[in-house]
Design an enzyme around this catalytic site. Sequence first.
Site, PDB file in Angstrom:
ATOM      1  N   ASN A 116      48.563  37.184  42.552  1.00  0.00           N
ATOM      2  CA  ASN A 116      48.032  37.838  41.355  1.00  0.00           C
ATOM      3  C   ASN A 116      48.040  39.346  41.567  1.00  0.00           C
ATOM      4  OD1 ASN A 116      46.482  38.176  38.868  1.00  0.00           O
ATOM      5  ND2 ASN A 116      44.690  38.576  40.172  1.00  0.00           N
ATOM      6  N   HIS A 118      45.815  42.576  40.461  1.00  0.00           N
ATOM      7  CA  HIS A 118      44.500  42.885  39.895  1.00  0.00           C
ATOM      8  C   HIS A 118      44.341  44.399  39.807  1.00  0.00           C
ATOM      9  CE1 HIS A 118      40.304  42.314  38.908  1.00  0.00           C
ATOM     10  NE2 HIS A 118      40.031  43.291  39.723  1.00  0.00           N
ATOM     11  N   THR A 150      42.988  32.464  45.681  1.00  0.00           N
ATOM     12  CA  THR A 150      42.189  31.376  46.246  1.00  0.00           C
ATOM     13  C   THR A 150      41.072  31.076  45.250  1.00  0.00           C
ATOM     14  OG1 THR A 150      40.637  32.837  47.373  1.00  0.00           O
ATOM     15  CG2 THR A 150      42.618  32.200  48.598  1.00  0.00           C
ATOM     16  N   ASP A 154      39.414  36.755  42.432  1.00  0.00           N
ATOM     17  CA  ASP A 154      39.874  38.056  42.913  1.00  0.00           C
ATOM     18  C   ASP A 154      39.446  38.317  44.356  1.00  0.00           C
ATOM     19  OD1 ASP A 154      41.173  38.693  40.504  1.00  0.00           O
ATOM     20  OD2 ASP A 154      39.312  39.407  39.624  1.00  0.00           O
TER      21      ASP A 154
HETATM   22  N1  NHR Z   1      41.563  31.934  39.313  1.00  0.00           N
HETATM   23  C1  NHR Z   1      41.055  31.768  40.529  1.00  0.00           C
HETATM   24  N2  NHR Z   1      40.551  30.568  40.826  1.00  0.00           N
HETATM   25  N3  NHR Z   1      41.024  32.752  41.455  1.00  0.00           N
HETATM   26  C2  NHR Z   1      41.513  33.959  41.139  1.00  0.00           C
HETATM   27  O1  NHR Z   1      41.472  34.917  42.050  1.00  0.00           O
HETATM   28  C3  NHR Z   1      42.051  34.204  39.859  1.00  0.00           C
HETATM   29  C4  NHR Z   1      42.057  33.126  38.946  1.00  0.00           C
HETATM   30  C5  NHR Z   1      42.554  33.306  37.653  1.00  0.00           C
HETATM   31  C6  NHR Z   1      43.008  34.533  37.242  1.00  0.00           C
HETATM   32  C7  NHR Z   1      43.322  36.974  37.603  1.00  0.00           C
HETATM   33  C8  NHR Z   1      42.008  37.790  37.468  1.00  0.00           C
HETATM   34  C9  NHR Z   1      42.292  39.293  37.451  1.00  0.00           C
HETATM   35  O2  NHR Z   1      43.223  39.760  38.101  1.00  0.00           O
HETATM   36  C10 NHR Z   1      42.968  35.626  38.124  1.00  0.00           C
HETATM   37  C11 NHR Z   1      42.509  35.454  39.439  1.00  0.00           C
HETATM   38  C12 NHR Z   1      40.624  36.342  34.268  1.00  0.00           C
HETATM   39  C13 NHR Z   1      39.256  36.520  34.435  1.00  0.00           C
HETATM   40  C14 NHR Z   1      38.279  36.039  33.388  1.00  0.00           C
HETATM   41  O3  NHR Z   1      37.082  36.271  33.507  1.00  0.00           O
HETATM   42  C15 NHR Z   1      38.819  37.116  35.610  1.00  0.00           C
HETATM   43  C16 NHR Z   1      39.725  37.520  36.576  1.00  0.00           C
HETATM   44  C17 NHR Z   1      41.087  37.328  36.380  1.00  0.00           C
HETATM   45  C18 NHR Z   1      41.543  36.750  35.218  1.00  0.00           C
HETATM   46  N4  NHR Z   1      38.745  35.328  32.359  1.00  0.00           N
HETATM   47  C19 NHR Z   1      37.923  34.741  31.284  1.00  0.00           C
HETATM   48  C20 NHR Z   1      37.726  33.234  31.507  1.00  0.00           C
HETATM   49  O4  NHR Z   1      36.701  32.729  31.014  1.00  0.00           O
HETATM   50  C21 NHR Z   1      38.585  34.901  29.935  1.00  0.00           C
HETATM   51  C22 NHR Z   1      38.843  36.313  29.551  1.00  0.00           C
HETATM   52  C23 NHR Z   1      39.788  36.479  28.369  1.00  0.00           C
HETATM   53  O5  NHR Z   1      40.346  35.476  27.874  1.00  0.00           O
HETATM   54  O6  NHR Z   1      40.002  37.634  27.964  1.00  0.00           O
HETATM   55  O7  NHR Z   1      38.615  32.575  32.073  1.00  0.00           O
HETATM   56  O8  NHR Z   1      41.518  40.066  36.842  1.00  0.00           O
HETATM   57  C1  GAR Z   2      47.605  44.589  34.261  1.00  0.00           C
HETATM   58  O1  GAR Z   2      46.925  45.803  34.419  1.00  0.00           O
HETATM   59  C2  GAR Z   2      47.057  43.554  35.225  1.00  0.00           C
HETATM   60  O2  GAR Z   2      46.724  44.091  36.462  1.00  0.00           O
HETATM   61  C3  GAR Z   2      45.838  43.114  34.496  1.00  0.00           C
HETATM   62  O3  GAR Z   2      46.186  43.085  33.136  1.00  0.00           O
HETATM   63  C4  GAR Z   2      47.267  43.966  32.901  1.00  0.00           C
HETATM   64  C5  GAR Z   2      48.419  43.173  32.346  1.00  0.00           C
HETATM   65  O4  GAR Z   2      49.419  44.016  31.882  1.00  0.00           O
HETATM   66  N1  GAR Z   2      45.422  41.828  34.916  1.00  0.00           N
HETATM   67  C6  GAR Z   2      44.216  41.372  34.698  1.00  0.00           C
HETATM   68  O5  GAR Z   2      43.338  42.058  34.247  1.00  0.00           O
HETATM   69  C7  GAR Z   2      44.036  39.924  35.064  1.00  0.00           C
HETATM   70  N2  GAR Z   2      42.757  39.516  34.628  1.00  0.00           N
HETATM   71  P1  GAR Z   2      50.867  43.438  31.527  1.00  0.00           P
HETATM   72  O6  GAR Z   2      50.656  42.237  30.615  1.00  0.00           O
HETATM   73  O7  GAR Z   2      51.522  44.573  30.808  1.00  0.00           O
HETATM   74  O8  GAR Z   2      51.553  43.086  32.806  1.00  0.00           O
END
Ligand code: NHR
Ligand code: GAR
Length: 224
Positions: A116, A118, A150, A154
């Site tokens: 991923n 982040h 994992t 994050d």
């Molecule tokens: N899943 C796991 N188990 N572990 C990680 O490290 C993950 C993951 C899923 C996605 C990306 C992460 C980021 O880079 C990621 C890492 C979504 C949320 C979130 O709160 C948080 C972190 C990340 C992605 N999502 C809400 C939910 O309820 C919905 C938010 C929305 O739809 O806008 O899933 O930031």
């Molecule tokens: C990127 O900044 C990425 O790091 C972030 O969303 C943007 C996606 O941009 N990811 C998250 O916040 C995951 N929760 P993109 O669609 O243009 O690649």
Amino acid sequence: MNLAVNESQPISTVVLISGNGSNLQAIIDAVKAGALPIELRAVISNNAQANGLKRAAQAGIRTHVLSHKQFADRESFDEALQQLIDRYHPKLLVLAGFMRILTESFVRHYHGRMINIHPSLLPKYRGLNTHQRALQTGEKHHGATVHFVTHELDGGPAIIQAVVPVLDNDTNESLAARVLEQEHKIFPLAIRWFAQGRLKLSDNSTVLDGRTLQQPYQYTDTSE
Ligand code: NHR
Ligand code: GAR
């Protein structure tokens, strides 16, 4: 068959997106430039409106939409997502702006082959709204991190990080744009290491070229 012994096959890869897909575009561009030995088998979005679907179609990559809204709970969405992904037998699963938290069972299934990007200098600012939070805290530096996924949100072992300055007059948007520019460099680089077999997850640590990283590789941009 007359395959050269050391002719390495590109590794099959599936990318999950939710939005604009600029990171996906950076990956597509690197593949096209011959810089990334992966085969982009499919791009899957949980959001039918994601602009990244157009980018994938434009590049001739198969696309799917699987809306989480069609499922009663996270478990059933993730089971359907896993089935769809596994049709492509990926050796690598890439989260490129994918916005749904994934269940423990899903994460376990792709252990060691899911990464991923982040938008923060992890372990700072896990979760959402990272740019806003970094600005509010008055951080002087911010950035992005590529990590193995994992169960800990994050919190998986970090691979590579790029740092950018926070400027006095920054807005969410200006800061996000500065970070995104670096994302487009470090994500293809990490994927390349993985595809070359140089990058592994071992005992919840990142191993690069046979060495366990004590901290993520610090990327230095040389383009300016
Ligand atoms: N899943 C796991 N188990 N572990 C990680 O490290 C993950 C993951 C899923 C996605 C990306 C992460 C980021 O880079 C990621 C890492 C979504 C949320 C979130 O709160 C948080 C972190 C990340 C992605 N999502 C809400 C939910 O309820 C919905 C938010 C929305 O739809 O806008 O899933 O930031
Ligand atoms: C990127 O900044 C990425 O790091 C972030 O969303 C943007 C996606 O941009 N990811 C998250 O916040 C995951 N929760 P993109 O669609 O243009 O690649």
